[in-house]
Design an enzyme around this catalytic site. Structure first.
Site, PDB file in Angstrom:
ATOM      1  N   GLY A  39       4.134  -1.423  -5.011  1.00  0.00           N
ATOM      2  CA  GLY A  39       4.018  -0.252  -5.858  1.00  0.00           C
ATOM      3  C   GLY A  39       3.137   0.819  -5.239  1.00  0.00           C
ATOM      4  CG  ASN A  47      -2.793  -6.090  -7.160  1.00  0.00           C
ATOM      5  OD1 ASN A  47      -1.805  -6.697  -6.761  1.00  0.00           O
ATOM      6  ND2 ASN A  47      -2.678  -4.929  -7.780  1.00  0.00           N
ATOM      7  CG  ASN A 104       0.058  -8.843  -9.228  1.00  0.00           C
ATOM      8  OD1 ASN A 104       0.544  -9.114 -10.319  1.00  0.00           O
ATOM      9  ND2 ASN A 104      -0.107  -7.596  -8.827  1.00  0.00           N
ATOM     10  NE  ARG A 181      -3.005   1.177  -7.712  1.00  0.00           N
ATOM     11  CZ  ARG A 181      -2.035   0.292  -7.963  1.00  0.00           C
ATOM     12  NH1 ARG A 181      -0.779   0.619  -7.781  1.00  0.00           N
ATOM     13  NH2 ARG A 181      -2.326  -0.918  -8.371  1.00  0.00           N
ATOM     14  CG  HIS A 265       3.833  -6.159 -13.647  1.00  0.00           C
ATOM     15  ND1 HIS A 265       4.783  -7.160 -13.675  1.00  0.00           N
ATOM     16  CD2 HIS A 265       3.626  -5.875 -12.334  1.00  0.00           C
ATOM     17  CE1 HIS A 265       5.142  -7.459 -12.426  1.00  0.00           C
ATOM     18  NE2 HIS A 265       4.447  -6.709 -11.600  1.00  0.00           N
ATOM     19  CD1 TRP A 266      -0.659  -4.801 -12.330  1.00  0.00           C
ATOM     20  CD2 TRP A 266      -1.704  -3.071 -13.262  1.00  0.00           C
ATOM     21  NE1 TRP A 266      -0.389  -3.705 -11.564  1.00  0.00           N
ATOM     22  CE2 TRP A 266      -1.014  -2.621 -12.106  1.00  0.00           C
ATOM     23  CE3 TRP A 266      -2.436  -2.158 -14.011  1.00  0.00           C
ATOM     24  CZ2 TRP A 266      -1.034  -1.291 -11.694  1.00  0.00           C
ATOM     25  CZ3 TRP A 266      -2.461  -0.830 -13.607  1.00  0.00           C
ATOM     26  CH2 TRP A 266      -1.773  -0.404 -12.456  1.00  0.00           C
TER      27      TRP A 266
END
Length: 289
Positions: A39, A47, A104, A181, A265-266
């Site tokens: 991503g 992460n 992950n 990000r 998702h995390w």
């Protein structure tokens, strides 16, 4: 608890015959390898930095940065294609015969592939979403489509839309996270690597190649995993819907599943304390047979 773990104090480098692999190391004890997802702007540090202090109380934690994501040297390969070899190169370079693995999303797939191809190298495997295939929900999932949109046209708005899809609680998508990000995701080499994975043309070509190939997909071979495995998932995952967990749950011989409510998702970020508790219990449990 180890609380003074910074990027600078944990950063390490390993020189290999295919460039420098960068990683973070903290703690003492049995080796625990942490593998990040994919991503825009992803890194292993981002992460797992929030979990590192807790895990490092019991393990020698090694967060590997995969080639092709802007931190370790790129090998020029499709990032997913080169990831498994990078793991083995990393373990060999550090002289580690066997490790526990936490992966992950994409990192979970890579961990599963390593466990299948090198069963003696992985003692226990923990995955966080992403492993398996859609059975009841349409694929690709909403978050993957938003990721493809960003990769095709990287705007700040599209980055925010994708980040929102990653979580149940959107307050976690802070301005600091967005800027962090954005900076790496729009770096030219990193963006080029992302387009090799998630550009619409690359995605379509990969699907066509898989359809034409006689080789089984990785999810059809999960029964070969010998490591004790823990699958963790967010019930509200919009990137990899939770029905994907059904296939690995039935295929992997020695597996258990933990699904976290109010969680996207995390999982390791959004349900941090609960996830750490479940994972530590699994990794430190004495073998019963």
């Amino acid at each position: 608890m180890l609380t003074e773990l910074t990027y600078e104090s944990t950063a390490r480098e390993l020189v290999t015959d295919q460039g420098v692999l960068r990683y973070h190391e903290a703690g003492e004890g049995p080796p625990l390898l942490l593998l990040h997802g994919s991503g825009p702007g992803v890194t292993g540090w981002r992460n797992f930095r929030g979990n590192l202090a807790v895990l490092a109380e019991r393990f020698r934690c090694l967060i590997l940065e995969f080639p092709g994501f802007g931190v370790s040297d790129s090998t020029g390969e499709h990032p997913m294609a080169g990831a498994q070899a990078a793991v083995i190169r990393f373990l060999d370079g550090l002289g580690l015969q066997q490790v526990d693995v936490i992966g992950n999303s994409m990192g979970g797939i890579v961990g599963a592939q390593v466990a299948m191809a090198h069963p003696d190298r992985v003692r226990r495997l923990v995955t966080i979403g992403g492993v398996g295939r859609n059975l009841f929900s349409p694929g690709p999932g909403e978050g993957i489509k938003l990721l493809m949109d960003f990769t095709e046209e990287p705007t700040r708005e599209r980055l925010v839309q994708w980040l929102d899809s990653m979580v149940y609680d959107r307050s976690l998508v802070t301005e600091e996270l967005i800027e962090e990000r954005w900076a790496l995701a729009t770096e030219p080499a990193t963006l080029a690597g992302a387009r090799r994975m998630y550009g619409k043309a690359a995605f379509a070509a990969g699907a066509a190649a898989a359809a034409a190939s006689d080789a089984p997909p990785y999810w059809a071979m999960l029964h070969k995993i010998k490591a004790k495995t823990l699958i963790t998932w967010g019930r509200d995952d919009r990137v990899s819907p939770v029905d994907m967990a059904i296939l690995p749950m039935r295929s992997i011989p020695d597996v258990e599943v933990h699904i976290f409510p109010d969680c996207g998702h995390w999982v390791m970020i959004e349900q941090k304390a609960a996830w750490e508790s479940v994972v530590l219990a699994f990794l430190t449990r004495k073998d019963e047979r």
